[in-house]
Design a protein around this motif. Structure first.
Motif, PDB file in Angstrom:
ATOM      1  N   THR A 188       0.850  -1.193   0.000  1.00  0.00           N
ATOM      2  CA  THR A 188       0.000   0.000   0.000  1.00  0.00           C
ATOM      3  C   THR A 188       0.877   1.231   0.000  1.00  0.00           C
ATOM      4  O   THR A 188       1.894   1.276   0.690  1.00  0.00           O
ATOM      5  N   GLN A 237      -2.529  -1.281  -3.537  1.00  0.00           N
ATOM      6  CA  GLN A 237      -3.631  -0.334  -3.377  1.00  0.00           C
ATOM      7  C   GLN A 237      -3.141   0.974  -2.785  1.00  0.00           C
ATOM      8  O   GLN A 237      -2.086   1.020  -2.124  1.00  0.00           O
ATOM      9  N   SER A 244      -4.832  -0.615   5.943  1.00  0.00           N
ATOM     10  CA  SER A 244      -5.045  -1.730   5.017  1.00  0.00           C
ATOM     11  C   SER A 244      -4.751  -3.065   5.683  1.00  0.00           C
ATOM     12  O   SER A 244      -5.482  -4.044   5.494  1.00  0.00           O
TER      13      SER A 244
END
Length: 301
Positions: A188, A237, A244
């Motif tokens: 992330t 992401q 996350s």
């Protein structure tokens, strides 16, 4: 070099009636690897405060000895003959005592207490303190957690920089294999404040997510010879890394995160991501360090 496979799994206990989550996790680890289970109670006596005016060292030692006895008795009753249980009592600062004993342990298991933010500030977290300095991997288990043998288990690992992810990915692959789980690799990215908008413009046009996924896949492919039987998924992401991983913990049997070397000698070995995940994850968290001294807890079999 010490053969860590011959060392026990260590469970540090402060309340003999409230450590079942850590106990069940540690018992599974010890049983899977053929290790013994050692219950450690560390106690520290300070006679400077008014609350300890009537407490001498002899009384404190008796109370600590009774705490350990009850903890070992409880572990033996719960586990039966699943694993050999022993007990160790140490007097000294709690965090440092656990860190010292960790050098002769295969894994340290701690049960996380759900403290308020103020309590954490005032008392500091034993879990974070031990995780930051232990000589072996540390598993932190949420209070109230219980093992669930459901279908399609998932182990999640957070990887920051793919090029430096070999050690933590190897560890996570080994954890997934022993649980017959799929390994979910999460990367992330996020930048604070207005820099994040600038970063998103840049990385969006450059296909950042695809590029990082390819880099992660390359590292996983390098480990394929040892872990080809472990299914792997890769997720990239945009968002806060800690958020996350905490979200991923809700659908994982284990989250694996890395410890890092501080920039200064007295700096913290826990970054903000690891610290948050240790505090908030809903499944057990395994903290490993990307260095030779932490290799050997799990090996390719």
């Amino acid at each position: 070099m010490t053969d860590r496979s011959a060392l026990p799994v260590l469970v540090a206990v402060d309340d003999p009636e409230n450590f079942d989550a850590a106990l069940h996790f540690a018992a599974r680890e010890a049983t899977t690897r053929g290790s013994g289970l050692e219950i450690l109670h560390a106690y520290h006596v300070s006679l400077t405060g008014p609350e300890n005016a009537l407490l001498d060292f002899g009384t404190a030692e008796k109370l600590a000895d009774e705490t350990l006895r009850l903890a070992v008795e409880h572990a033996t009753n719960v586990l039966g003959d699943q694993v050999e249980v022993s007990g160790t009592l140490i007097r000294g600062p709690v965090v440092q005592s656990i860190v010292d004993v960790s050098a002769e342990s295969r894994l340290v298991v701690l049960q996380r207490r759900d403290l308020s933010r103020l309590d954490r500030i005032v008392t500091r977290s034993t879990s974070s303190g031990v995780a930051a300095h232990a000589h072996t991997p540390v598993a932190v288990v949420p209070e109230g957690w219980a093992p669930v043998d459901g279908p399609d288990p998932v182990v999640t690992v957070g990887v920051d920089v793919p090029a430096r992810g070999h050690d933590i990915l190897r560890q996570a692959l080994a954890e997934a294999r022993c649980r017959r789980a799929t390994l979910r690799v999460v990367h992330t990215w996020w930048s604070p404040g207005y820099f994040d908008d600038i970063e998103m413009d840049r990385v969006g046009s450059a296909g950042w997510a695809t590029e990082v996924a390819q880099e992660l896949k390359s590292v996983v492919d390098e480990l394929h010879a040892d872990f080809g039987d472990v299914p792997v998924t890769i997720e990239t992401q945009h968002g806060r890394p800690a958020d996350s991983l905490v979200e991923a913990s809700r659908t994982s049997v284990l989250v694996v995160v890395g410890r890092h070397d501080p920039l200064v000698p007295m700096g913290s070995h826990l970054g903000p991501v690891a610290r948050t995940v240790l505090r908030a994850a809903e499944c057990p968290v395994l903290l490993v360090a990307p260095s030779d001294k932490h290799r050997g807890w799990r090996r390719a079999e």
